[in-house]
Design a protein around this motif. Structure first.
Motif, PDB file in Angstrom:
ATOM      1  N   PHE A  15       1.494  -3.512 -14.332  1.00  0.00           N
ATOM      2  CA  PHE A  15       1.545  -2.809 -13.056  1.00  0.00           C
ATOM      3  C   PHE A  15       0.245  -2.956 -12.263  1.00  0.00           C
ATOM      4  O   PHE A  15      -0.771  -3.403 -12.789  1.00  0.00           O
ATOM      5  CB  PHE A  15       1.871  -1.338 -13.308  1.00  0.00           C
ATOM      6  CG  PHE A  15       3.114  -1.160 -14.138  1.00  0.00           C
ATOM      7  CD1 PHE A  15       4.373  -1.393 -13.601  1.00  0.00           C
ATOM      8  CD2 PHE A  15       3.023  -0.807 -15.481  1.00  0.00           C
ATOM      9  CE1 PHE A  15       5.511  -1.262 -14.375  1.00  0.00           C
ATOM     10  CE2 PHE A  15       4.163  -0.663 -16.260  1.00  0.00           C
ATOM     11  CZ  PHE A  15       5.416  -0.899 -15.713  1.00  0.00           C
ATOM     12  N   TRP A  17      -2.614  -1.276 -10.981  1.00  0.00           N
ATOM     13  CA  TRP A  17      -3.486  -0.104 -11.046  1.00  0.00           C
ATOM     14  C   TRP A  17      -4.798  -0.405 -10.344  1.00  0.00           C
ATOM     15  O   TRP A  17      -5.199  -1.564 -10.215  1.00  0.00           O
ATOM     16  CB  TRP A  17      -3.759   0.274 -12.507  1.00  0.00           C
ATOM     17  CG  TRP A  17      -2.558   0.781 -13.246  1.00  0.00           C
ATOM     18  CD1 TRP A  17      -1.295   0.957 -12.768  1.00  0.00           C
ATOM     19  CD2 TRP A  17      -2.521   1.176 -14.624  1.00  0.00           C
ATOM     20  NE1 TRP A  17      -0.468   1.430 -13.757  1.00  0.00           N
ATOM     21  CE2 TRP A  17      -1.182   1.572 -14.906  1.00  0.00           C
ATOM     22  CE3 TRP A  17      -3.461   1.220 -15.642  1.00  0.00           C
ATOM     23  CZ2 TRP A  17      -0.792   2.013 -16.172  1.00  0.00           C
ATOM     24  CZ3 TRP A  17      -3.078   1.665 -16.903  1.00  0.00           C
ATOM     25  CH2 TRP A  17      -1.755   2.068 -17.158  1.00  0.00           C
ATOM     26  N   GLY A 171       7.897   0.442 -24.204  1.00  0.00           N
ATOM     27  CA  GLY A 171       7.626   0.261 -22.783  1.00  0.00           C
ATOM     28  C   GLY A 171       8.792  -0.334 -22.031  1.00  0.00           C
ATOM     29  O   GLY A 171       9.737  -0.867 -22.618  1.00  0.00           O
ATOM     30  N   ARG A 172       8.760  -0.205 -20.730  1.00  0.00           N
ATOM     31  CA  ARG A 172       9.803  -0.795 -19.890  1.00  0.00           C
ATOM     32  C   ARG A 172       9.882  -2.293 -20.149  1.00  0.00           C
ATOM     33  O   ARG A 172       8.872  -2.979 -20.261  1.00  0.00           O
ATOM     34  CB  ARG A 172       9.528  -0.512 -18.411  1.00  0.00           C
ATOM     35  CG  ARG A 172       9.987   0.883 -18.015  1.00  0.00           C
ATOM     36  CD  ARG A 172       9.870   1.180 -16.552  1.00  0.00           C
ATOM     37  NE  ARG A 172      10.689   2.348 -16.233  1.00  0.00           N
ATOM     38  CZ  ARG A 172      10.489   3.154 -15.195  1.00  0.00           C
ATOM     39  NH1 ARG A 172       9.478   2.912 -14.363  1.00  0.00           N
ATOM     40  NH2 ARG A 172      11.282   4.183 -14.988  1.00  0.00           N
ATOM     41  N   ASP A 203       4.095   2.929 -12.750  1.00  0.00           N
ATOM     42  CA  ASP A 203       4.986   2.561 -13.850  1.00  0.00           C
ATOM     43  C   ASP A 203       6.214   1.810 -13.335  1.00  0.00           C
ATOM     44  O   ASP A 203       7.220   1.696 -14.036  1.00  0.00           O
ATOM     45  CB  ASP A 203       5.443   3.789 -14.632  1.00  0.00           C
ATOM     46  CG  ASP A 203       4.337   4.362 -15.509  1.00  0.00           C
ATOM     47  OD1 ASP A 203       3.623   3.568 -16.159  1.00  0.00           O
ATOM     48  OD2 ASP A 203       4.167   5.591 -15.526  1.00  0.00           O
ATOM     49  N   ASN A 219       8.783  -3.976  -9.943  1.00  0.00           N
ATOM     50  CA  ASN A 219       7.329  -4.079 -10.054  1.00  0.00           C
ATOM     51  C   ASN A 219       6.896  -5.377  -9.395  1.00  0.00           C
ATOM     52  O   ASN A 219       6.797  -6.417 -10.036  1.00  0.00           O
ATOM     53  CB  ASN A 219       6.912  -4.047 -11.527  1.00  0.00           C
ATOM     54  CG  ASN A 219       5.430  -4.277 -11.706  1.00  0.00           C
ATOM     55  OD1 ASN A 219       4.615  -3.792 -10.924  1.00  0.00           O
ATOM     56  ND2 ASN A 219       5.075  -5.051 -12.732  1.00  0.00           N
ATOM     57  N   PHE A 228      12.724   2.839 -21.351  1.00  0.00           N
ATOM     58  CA  PHE A 228      11.611   2.351 -22.156  1.00  0.00           C
ATOM     59  C   PHE A 228      12.153   1.926 -23.515  1.00  0.00           C
ATOM     60  O   PHE A 228      12.853   2.697 -24.184  1.00  0.00           O
ATOM     61  CB  PHE A 228      10.593   3.463 -22.404  1.00  0.00           C
ATOM     62  CG  PHE A 228       9.699   3.803 -21.247  1.00  0.00           C
ATOM     63  CD1 PHE A 228       8.332   3.884 -21.416  1.00  0.00           C
ATOM     64  CD2 PHE A 228      10.225   4.070 -19.979  1.00  0.00           C
ATOM     65  CE1 PHE A 228       7.501   4.211 -20.367  1.00  0.00           C
ATOM     66  CE2 PHE A 228       9.403   4.400 -18.923  1.00  0.00           C
ATOM     67  CZ  PHE A 228       8.028   4.470 -19.109  1.00  0.00           C
ATOM     68  N   HIS A 251       1.455   1.908 -20.109  1.00  0.00           N
ATOM     69  CA  HIS A 251       2.023   2.787 -19.087  1.00  0.00           C
ATOM     70  C   HIS A 251       1.057   3.932 -18.842  1.00  0.00           C
ATOM     71  O   HIS A 251       0.084   4.105 -19.583  1.00  0.00           O
ATOM     72  CB  HIS A 251       3.387   3.329 -19.532  1.00  0.00           C
ATOM     73  CG  HIS A 251       4.480   2.316 -19.500  1.00  0.00           C
ATOM     74  ND1 HIS A 251       5.229   2.058 -18.373  1.00  0.00           N
ATOM     75  CD2 HIS A 251       4.954   1.475 -20.445  1.00  0.00           C
ATOM     76  CE1 HIS A 251       6.121   1.110 -18.629  1.00  0.00           C
ATOM     77  NE2 HIS A 251       5.965   0.738 -19.891  1.00  0.00           N
ATOM     78  N   THR A 252       1.339   4.717 -17.794  1.00  0.00           N
ATOM     79  CA  THR A 252       0.516   5.883 -17.510  1.00  0.00           C
ATOM     80  C   THR A 252       0.769   6.955 -18.566  1.00  0.00           C
ATOM     81  O   THR A 252       1.628   6.815 -19.433  1.00  0.00           O
ATOM     82  CB  THR A 252       0.829   6.442 -16.114  1.00  0.00           C
ATOM     83  OG1 THR A 252       2.228   6.773 -16.038  1.00  0.00           O
ATOM     84  CG2 THR A 252       0.509   5.422 -15.032  1.00  0.00           C
ATOM     85  N   ASN A 283       5.371  11.128 -23.059  1.00  0.00           N
ATOM     86  CA  ASN A 283       5.964  10.680 -21.798  1.00  0.00           C
ATOM     87  C   ASN A 283       7.318  11.350 -21.633  1.00  0.00           C
ATOM     88  O   ASN A 283       8.370  10.736 -21.857  1.00  0.00           O
ATOM     89  CB  ASN A 283       6.107   9.149 -21.784  1.00  0.00           C
ATOM     90  CG  ASN A 283       6.320   8.617 -20.382  1.00  0.00           C
ATOM     91  OD1 ASN A 283       6.754   9.342 -19.492  1.00  0.00           O
ATOM     92  ND2 ASN A 283       6.021   7.341 -20.170  1.00  0.00           N
ATOM     93  N   ALA A 286      10.337   9.686 -19.736  1.00  0.00           N
ATOM     94  CA  ALA A 286      10.856   8.387 -20.152  1.00  0.00           C
ATOM     95  C   ALA A 286      12.217   8.528 -20.818  1.00  0.00           C
ATOM     96  O   ALA A 286      12.442   9.429 -21.626  1.00  0.00           O
ATOM     97  CB  ALA A 286       9.883   7.714 -21.111  1.00  0.00           C
TER      98      ALA A 286
END
Length: 305
Positions: A15, A17, A171-172, A203, A219, A228, A251-252, A283, A286
């Motif tokens: 991502f 950031w 994660g995604r 994210d 993204n 995720f 991820h965040t 998370n 998620a």
């Protein structure tokens, strides 16, 4: 870390950031996260790289001081001359291993610079894996859309080729990349004048179907799953298959906590049930899935256990 049954890899940041958030994230990983390998470098859009490129040397130094092996990751879709030049430069250095996410980089593979293969390369069969091993690949992260039967076959082949085999564990999930920027288009902008709107969605930008069902995430030029991936409850099965590495995608939120959960479950310090509860807490928004590997549908929801 020898008490764990897997090596843990922190995949590249997908991502957009800010530079300071980039630095702070990897500082926490260096000092606190029980991961073995860290892949660093721009994966999705080369336009993002200049915002943090000057921070990378210091980040690498800190990660290595923290005992992490640093791997330089490549762009997923190399099209422009400056992108080809950057890809070539990855193999002109010999200090760090390179992760290939676009097979055009094979043009620059040299014996002096070791390389691994990322999950965006379509390693779907034993012959492809054997070819990459022959060319010098040390580790192959399998495409996350493979079913467990394919993982079984490829992990067995990897053992025969002396190549480590990694699966996408958290994660995604990356599904596709395109020449067009969906993020810009969603805001009525062109790719060349995107205003870097992807930075507003750290994210990814969640999307829905016409029926209002959560479906995918956008993204930049990349399409991701909405859900995720979460393989915290499947470690025994993955170990049985012969998988050597698990990949966790940044991820965040409290991502150090995510890495610790995977390390603790892998070392049998906590149960998979406890691990799942901790990941849900780290998370809470998620939605988890393990559908590509173990279900009939890649987006199948993973029920708490």
């Amino acid at each position: 870390m020898a008490d764990r049954i897997f090596n843990l890899t922190l995949g590249p940041l997908q991502f957009n950031w800010s530079a300071q958030k980039f630095v702070d994230f990897y500082a926490a990983i260096a000092d606190e996260a029980p991961v073995d390998r860290v892949v660093i470098g721009e994966l999705v859009c080369s336009k993002r790289a200049p915002f943090y490129a000057d921070r990378i040397p210091a980040v690498i130094e800190r990660l290595e001081r923290g005992g992490k092996q640093v791997i330089l990751g490549s762009l997923a879709l190399v099209t422009l001359e400056r992108e080809r030049r950057a890809a070539r430069e990855l193999f002109e250095q010999t200090e760090h291993e390179v992760e290939i996410n676009d097979l055009t980089l094979m043009n620059w593979v040299r014996d002096e610079t070791p390389f691994s293969v990322g999950p965006l390369v379509n390693v779907y069969n034993e012959a492809t894996l054997a070819f990459l091993a022959e060319k010098g690949a040390r580790l192959v992260c399998l495409p996350p859309e493979l079913p467990i039967a394919s993982v079984d076959a490829l992990a067995k082949a990897g053992k025969g080729c002396r190549v480590g085999v990694e699966v996408w564990a958290y994660g995604r999930i990356p599904l596709a990349v395109s020449g067009r920027c969906y993020h810009a288009r969603a805001h009525g902008l062109s790719k060349d004048s995107c205003h870097f709107v992807c930075e507003n969605d750290p994210d990814g930008l969640a999307t829905k179907t016409l029926d209002g069902v959560d479906f995918l995430a956008i993204n930049g030029i990349q399409t991701l799953s909405y859900q995720f991936a979460n393989l915290i409850g499947r470690m025994d099965r993955l170990a049985e298959a012969g998988v050597t590495h698990l990949r966790l995608s940044p991820h965040t939120g409290d991502f150090v906590a995510v890495t610790k959960v995977f390390a603790d479950v892998a070392a049998s310090r906590i149960s998979a049930r406890e691990g799942f509860a901790l990941l849900s807490g780290a998370n809470p928004e998620a939605a988890f899935t393990d559908g590509f590997l173990f279900g009939n549908c890649g987006a199948a929801a993973l029920a708490p256990f």
